[in-house]
Design a protein around this motif. Structure first.
Motif, PDB file in Angstrom:
ATOM      1  N   LYS A   1       0.817  -1.212   0.000  1.00 50.56           N
ATOM      2  CA  LYS A   1       0.000   0.000   0.000  1.00 50.56           C
ATOM      3  C   LYS A   1       0.851   1.263   0.000  1.00 50.56           C
ATOM      4  N   GLY A   2       2.016   1.208   0.664  1.00 51.15           N
ATOM      5  CA  GLY A   2       2.912   2.362   0.639  1.00 51.15           C
ATOM      6  C   GLY A   2       3.427   2.652  -0.757  1.00 51.15           C
ATOM      7  N   ALA A   3       3.698   1.599  -1.534  1.00 52.65           N
ATOM      8  CA  ALA A   3       4.146   1.786  -2.910  1.00 52.65           C
ATOM      9  C   ALA A   3       3.058   2.435  -3.746  1.00 52.65           C
ATOM     10  N   VAL A   4       1.818   2.002  -3.557  1.00 55.13           N
ATOM     11  CA  VAL A   4       0.710   2.601  -4.304  1.00 55.13           C
ATOM     12  C   VAL A   4       0.570   4.081  -3.953  1.00 55.13           C
ATOM     13  N   ARG A   5       0.701   4.408  -2.676  1.00 54.76           N
ATOM     14  CA  ARG A   5       0.602   5.820  -2.270  1.00 54.76           C
ATOM     15  C   ARG A   5       1.723   6.651  -2.901  1.00 54.76           C
ATOM     16  N   SER A   6       2.920   6.065  -3.012  1.00 57.55           N
ATOM     17  CA  SER A   6       4.028   6.800  -3.620  1.00 57.55           C
ATOM     18  C   SER A   6       3.800   6.998  -5.116  1.00 57.55           C
ATOM     19  N   ILE A   7       3.190   6.029  -5.777  1.00 60.63           N
ATOM     20  CA  ILE A   7       2.860   6.188  -7.194  1.00 60.63           C
ATOM     21  C   ILE A   7       1.838   7.314  -7.366  1.00 60.63           C
ATOM     22  N   ARG A   8       0.856   7.333  -6.470  1.00 63.01           N
ATOM     23  CA  ARG A   8      -0.149   8.394  -6.497  1.00 63.01           C
ATOM     24  C   ARG A   8       0.509   9.767  -6.282  1.00 63.01           C
ATOM     25  N   GLU A   9       1.448   9.859  -5.338  1.00 61.35           N
ATOM     26  CA  GLU A   9       2.130  11.118  -5.058  1.00 61.35           C
ATOM     27  C   GLU A   9       2.975  11.563  -6.243  1.00 61.35           C
ATOM     28  N   ALA A  10       3.695  10.614  -6.856  1.00 60.94           N
ATOM     29  CA  ALA A  10       4.511  10.957  -8.017  1.00 60.94           C
ATOM     30  C   ALA A  10       3.645  11.425  -9.179  1.00 60.94           C
ATOM     31  N   ALA A  11       2.505  10.782  -9.362  1.00 61.70           N
ATOM     32  CA  ALA A  11       1.600  11.184 -10.446  1.00 61.70           C
ATOM     33  C   ALA A  11       1.087  12.600 -10.234  1.00 61.70           C
ATOM     34  N   GLU A  12       0.868  12.980  -8.988  1.00 59.63           N
ATOM     35  CA  GLU A  12       0.429  14.346  -8.706  1.00 59.63           C
ATOM     36  C   GLU A  12       1.529  15.364  -8.997  1.00 59.63           C
ATOM     37  N   LEU A  13       2.785  14.932  -8.908  1.00 59.85           N
ATOM     38  CA  LEU A  13       3.907  15.826  -9.180  1.00 59.85           C
ATOM     39  C   LEU A  13       4.172  16.005 -10.671  1.00 59.85           C
ATOM     40  N   VAL A  14       4.133  14.891 -11.433  1.00 61.53           N
ATOM     41  CA  VAL A  14       4.573  14.951 -12.832  1.00 61.53           C
ATOM     42  C   VAL A  14       3.556  14.398 -13.824  1.00 61.53           C
ATOM     43  N   GLY A  15       2.494  13.758 -13.329  1.00 61.21           N
ATOM     44  CA  GLY A  15       1.506  13.168 -14.225  1.00 61.21           C
ATOM     45  C   GLY A  15       1.735  11.675 -14.390  1.00 61.21           C
ATOM     46  N   MET A  16       0.669  10.908 -14.437  1.00 60.96           N
ATOM     47  CA  MET A  16       0.788   9.456 -14.590  1.00 60.96           C
ATOM     48  C   MET A  16       1.404   9.076 -15.927  1.00 60.96           C
ATOM     49  N   GLU A  17       1.308   9.953 -16.912  1.00 60.48           N
ATOM     50  CA  GLU A  17       1.879   9.653 -18.233  1.00 60.48           C
ATOM     51  C   GLU A  17       3.408   9.662 -18.222  1.00 60.48           C
ATOM     52  N   LYS A  18       4.034  10.048 -17.105  1.00 61.41           N
ATOM     53  CA  LYS A  18       5.495  10.062 -17.003  1.00 61.41           C
ATOM     54  C   LYS A  18       6.044   8.884 -16.175  1.00 61.41           C
ATOM     55  N   LEU A  19       5.181   7.956 -15.761  1.00 55.31           N
ATOM     56  CA  LEU A  19       5.580   6.877 -14.859  1.00 55.31           C
ATOM     57  C   LEU A  19       5.387   5.521 -15.525  1.00 55.31           C
TER      58      LEU A  19
ATOM     59  N   ASP B   1      -8.693   2.941 -13.788  1.00 55.50           N
ATOM     60  CA  ASP B   1      -8.350   2.014 -14.868  1.00 55.50           C
ATOM     61  C   ASP B   1      -7.465   2.694 -15.911  1.00 55.50           C
ATOM     62  N   ASP B   2      -7.778   3.933 -16.254  1.00 51.47           N
ATOM     63  CA  ASP B   2      -6.970   4.649 -17.241  1.00 51.47           C
ATOM     64  C   ASP B   2      -5.538   4.850 -16.734  1.00 51.47           C
ATOM     65  N   GLU B   3      -5.389   5.133 -15.447  1.00 48.89           N
ATOM     66  CA  GLU B   3      -4.043   5.301 -14.878  1.00 48.89           C
ATOM     67  C   GLU B   3      -3.276   3.986 -14.892  1.00 48.89           C
ATOM     68  N   LYS B   4      -3.953   2.902 -14.605  1.00 45.15           N
ATOM     69  CA  LYS B   4      -3.307   1.587 -14.625  1.00 45.15           C
ATOM     70  C   LYS B   4      -2.852   1.227 -16.032  1.00 45.15           C
ATOM     71  N   ILE B   5      -3.654   1.534 -17.026  1.00 45.99           N
ATOM     72  CA  ILE B   5      -3.278   1.267 -18.421  1.00 45.99           C
ATOM     73  C   ILE B   5      -1.987   1.999 -18.768  1.00 45.99           C
ATOM     74  N   LEU B   6      -1.900   3.266 -18.378  1.00 44.52           N
ATOM     75  CA  LEU B   6      -0.697   4.047 -18.660  1.00 44.52           C
ATOM     76  C   LEU B   6       0.511   3.484 -17.919  1.00 44.52           C
ATOM     77  N   PHE B   7       0.363   3.274 -16.627  1.00 49.68           N
ATOM     78  CA  PHE B   7       1.485   2.886 -15.785  1.00 49.68           C
ATOM     79  C   PHE B   7       1.998   1.489 -16.115  1.00 49.68           C
TER      80      PHE B   7
END
Length: 307
Positions: free
Chosen positions: A228-246, A276-282
């Motif tokens: 769950k901590g990893a998921v939260r960090s992915i969420r935080e990174a996406a807020e910084l740079v966008g999910m399309e960069k991860l 679902d859209d974020e998962k497809i990108l990531f």
């Protein structure tokens, strides 16, 4: 929902036999290695001969329905350029391979030119290993900058793992600014469990820079599945740079000494914290575009005996 999954950070080798910081790394038996002074479980114990081959990985990929993988390198595994050139030739639609040079001493620019001439489309720098006792090799030193300009000119991608925190961020940012067309993948999700990890993530604000999550389950090993901590960090990174960069990366095979290969991504797939859209990108779409994968296989789900 169906996902096209691409692993943006994995390793292959036939045998480990090298030195790092004056200490040996050697393949032993039952998946173990002598690792810089101690015996470590480097591979799952059923890989008894220590061979971390493309064929074994492909079997794992097919089972887990992972269409393709980026094969990176690390000094602790030794130089695998010859083997990876063969792998790319045999499986061009499944593997994108990175060459690696001896960056710890001068002369690596000529090595890069030879690797590019052999057909390598990416170069890996384990930059965290450049903090040598005799002095750091700076990412913005003269030979490095000439190398990066050459790679930019030739359209060769840079895969780089940075030292913890901000130590090499300013150097890397100078490289990115000087070579704006150089495609850069920053690994290990910025060493996410350590201080100032978001400074590495912020490098992805530049157009040609991406972040991949190789090793994130290792970094959150104390949390363990479902990470769950990893998921939260992915969420935080996406807020910084966008999910399309991860991009998702497994750090196979070292991480599957503790979890299965499929577990290295299905905690993301099952998380309610991501759309679902974020998962497809990531999980694959970002990597497909960034690395230029095409002709990806459609892998059917194979029912387990226990189901």
């Amino acid at each position: 929902m169906n996902y096209t999954m691409i692993d943006a950070h994995a390793h292959l080798w036939l045998r480990q036999d090298t030195m790092v910081d004056g200490l040996p790394v050697r393949t032993l038996e039952q998946g173990r290695s002598l690792f810089m002074g101690e015996v470590r479980q480097m591979l799952p114990p059923f890989m008894v001969d220590g061979v971390n081959s493309a064929e074994i990985f492909l079997s794992n990929m097919d089972y887990a329905q992972v269409s393709a993988a980026v094969i990176t390198q690390e000094f602790i595994d030794g130089f695998q350029n010859d083997y990876l050139a063969e792998v790319a030739s045999r499986y061009p639609d499944r593997f994108f391979v990175c060459g690696m040079c001896e960056f710890r001493k001068p002369g690596f620019l000529d090595e890069v030119k030879r690797l590019v001439a052999r057909g390598f489309k990416a170069i890996k720098i384990p930059a965290q290993r450049l903090l040598l006792k005799e002095g750091r090799v700076m990412l913005n030193c003269d030979e490095m900058m000439r190398m990066f300009r050459y790679m930019e000119e030739k359209g060769v991608l840079l895969s780089v793992d940075l030292a913890d925190g901000v130590l090499q961020v300013a150097e890397m940012e100078e490289v990115i600014q000087e070579c704006p067309r150089l495609k850069v993948a920053v690994g290990h999700f910025g060493m996410v469990t350590l201080p100032d990890w978001t400074e590495q993530i912020r490098l992805a604000r530049y157009p040609n820079v991406m972040i991949e999550s190789g090793g994130i389950t290792w970094l959150f090993n104390d949390d363990f599945y479902p990470f769950k901590g990893a998921v939260r960090s992915i969420r935080e990174a996406a807020e910084l740079v966008g999910m399309e960069k991860l991009m998702w990366g497994s750090d196979y095979p070292r991480t599957i000494t503790v979890i299965t290969y499929k577990m290295s991504y299905d905690f993301i797939m099952k998380s309610p914290e991501l759309t679902d859209d974020e998962k497809i990108l990531f999980l694959g779409e970002n990597a497909r575009k960034f690395y230029g994968f095409s002709n990806l296989p459609v892998l059917p789900y194979i029912k387990n005996m226990c189901e």
